[in-house]
Design an enzyme around this catalytic site. Structure first.
Site, PDB file in Angstrom:
ATOM      1  N   ASP A 175       0.743  -1.248  -0.058  1.00  0.00           N
ATOM      2  CA  ASP A 175      -0.116  -0.001   0.037  1.00  0.00           C
ATOM      3  C   ASP A 175       0.838   1.153  -0.093  1.00  0.00           C
ATOM      4  O   ASP A 175       1.679   1.676  -1.020  1.00  0.00           O
ATOM      5  CB  ASP A 175      -0.784   0.080   1.139  1.00  0.00           C
ATOM      6  CG  ASP A 175      -1.961   1.053   1.039  1.00  0.00           C
ATOM      7  OD1 ASP A 175      -2.239   1.447   0.157  1.00  0.00           O
ATOM      8  OD2 ASP A 175      -2.795   1.198   2.237  1.00  0.00           O
ATOM      9  N   ASP A 179       2.905   6.250   5.627  1.00  0.00           N
ATOM     10  CA  ASP A 179       1.606   6.901   5.628  1.00  0.00           C
ATOM     11  C   ASP A 179       1.392   7.541   7.125  1.00  0.00           C
ATOM     12  O   ASP A 179       1.782   7.058   8.062  1.00  0.00           O
ATOM     13  CB  ASP A 179       0.281   5.945   5.438  1.00  0.00           C
ATOM     14  CG  ASP A 179       0.046   5.628   4.103  1.00  0.00           C
ATOM     15  OD1 ASP A 179       0.717   6.127   3.382  1.00  0.00           O
ATOM     16  OD2 ASP A 179      -0.819   4.881   3.964  1.00  0.00           O
ATOM     17  N   ARG A 231       1.961  10.612  -4.694  1.00  0.00           N
ATOM     18  CA  ARG A 231       1.849  11.014  -3.091  1.00  0.00           C
ATOM     19  C   ARG A 231       3.248  11.308  -2.839  1.00  0.00           C
ATOM     20  O   ARG A 231       3.891  10.454  -1.964  1.00  0.00           O
ATOM     21  CB  ARG A 231       1.187   9.627  -2.416  1.00  0.00           C
ATOM     22  CG  ARG A 231      -0.123   9.574  -2.830  1.00  0.00           C
ATOM     23  CD  ARG A 231      -0.773   8.311  -2.138  1.00  0.00           C
ATOM     24  NE  ARG A 231      -2.358   7.959  -2.503  1.00  0.00           N
ATOM     25  CZ  ARG A 231      -3.109   7.126  -1.875  1.00  0.00           C
ATOM     26  NH1 ARG A 231      -2.410   6.413  -0.830  1.00  0.00           N
ATOM     27  NH2 ARG A 231      -4.252   7.118  -2.365  1.00  0.00           N
TER      28      ARG A 231
END
Length: 341
Positions: A175, A179, A231
């Protein structure tokens, strides 16, 4: 609001003095199962101290010191790593060699997780900072290679604050590589190499998770986003997020995205072969705010900007490198084996 004046590096004399005192008389690292009294006096980090939000005195924590004052242990297996990162109290945990995980393991407060030399690796899983009942505050992660995570490589979550992620190599995850979400705050991400992956660095859990408003203050500096797709970071709600002196190369989808009224200051970065350096709003997420200044765009598109943001210099001092020097400086300095763990 958009000018720079009297910006300089935050003095670190007090922190350095603590590290020096901790180092005096240290007799070396212990095995994970046999911590020694002398090892308890070793320093929390390999060297140096964070710049950016991880250095700020807030929420009852004056900067990020990790396991300073706790025992030093060396771990070589998944079981040892899981044991020590989950123990209460401060620990300096040295990762030696390659450790195969089966999933995410939870890191609780006051830990330094430091790779030994150039071969420390965590593969097959990742590190989650904190749970809903066990905070992951005051954590340092340095000098480790992360590969083939089954979920995130590093997840800063569940209100974790004062986190320093520095000089790591992150690639080939499932993923996100890194994060930061769920009300976490005061984080610095510095001198990391992101590569061979799509979703690099997310800030903010989702468009509906409004509890992140007023949190998620993060600094990204001197990272290398090397051919990763997107990102770098993508941000929701946070204000401010400070992105300075990073090197962006051949990012296929975009460099940075500010969404859901987030506020980003993007300065002194070098974008090379990036068609969309910055977005204001992305996919189904509402627009954010983004101020850009003093960036270089080489064979790259024009940045999208909007609104105003809080100046990070109201929180901390920093030195901005000339953007033309960023590619050489960053590629020479990022990743593992560049600091003395």
């Amino acid at each position: 609001m958009n000018g720079i004046s009297h910006i300089r590096r935050r003095p670190a004399a007090a922190f350095a003095a603590v590290l020096l005192a901790a180092l005096t008389g240290a007799a070396g690292a212990a095995r994970a199962d046999v911590p020694t009294a002398s090892a308890a006096r070793t320093a929390a980090a390999c060297d140096g101290a964070p710049i950016g939000f991880a250095s700020v005195n807030a929420l009852g924590q004056n900067g990020t010191t990790g396991g300073l004052g706790g025992p030093t242990v060396t771990v070589t297996t998944a079981a040892e790593l899981k044991d020590y990162v989950g123990r209460p109290g401060p620990y300096i945990i040295k990762v030696s060699g390659r450790i195969q995980l089966g999933g995410m393991i939870t890191v609780v407060a006051n830990k330094s997780i430091l790779g030994v030399g150039t071969t420390a690796e965590i593969t097959g899983g990742g590190l989650q900072l904190g749970s809903t009942t066990r905070p992951g505050n005051n954590v340092i992660i340095r000098n480790i290679k992360f590969t083939n995570a089954s979920d995130d490589s590093i997840s800063v979550t569940n209100k974790a604050h004062h986190v320093w992620i520095d000089h790591n190599d992150l690639s080939d995850g499932y993923d996100g590589l890194l994060d930061i979400k769920r009300e976490s705050d005061f984080v610095t991400v510095s001198w990391n190499h992101f590569h061979h992956h799509s979703k690099s660095a997310l800030v903010g859990h989702s468009d509906n998770y409004t509890a992140d408003i007023g949190k998620l203050r993060v600094t990204y500096h001197h990272n290398y986003f090397d051919g990763t797709d997107q990102r770098h970071p993508r941000v929701r709600f946070a204000d401010p997020v400070h992105v300075f002196n990073n090197y962006y190369r051949a990012n296929a989808l975009y460099g940075i995205a500010s969404t859901e009224n987030a506020g980003l200051l993007v300065e002194g970065n070098y974008f090379q072969d990036v068609a969309h350096p910055t977005h204001v709003g992305y996919a189904e997420s509402a627009p954010g705010r983004l101020v850009e200044r003093n960036n270089l765009y080489v064979n790259s598109g024009a940045p999208e900007t909007a609104g105003t943001v809080v100046e990070p210099s109201t929180y901390y001092a920093y030195t901005l490198d000339a953007p033309a020097t960023v590619p050489a400086k960053v590629t020479a300095g990022v990743g593992v084996g560049k600091i003395g763990c």
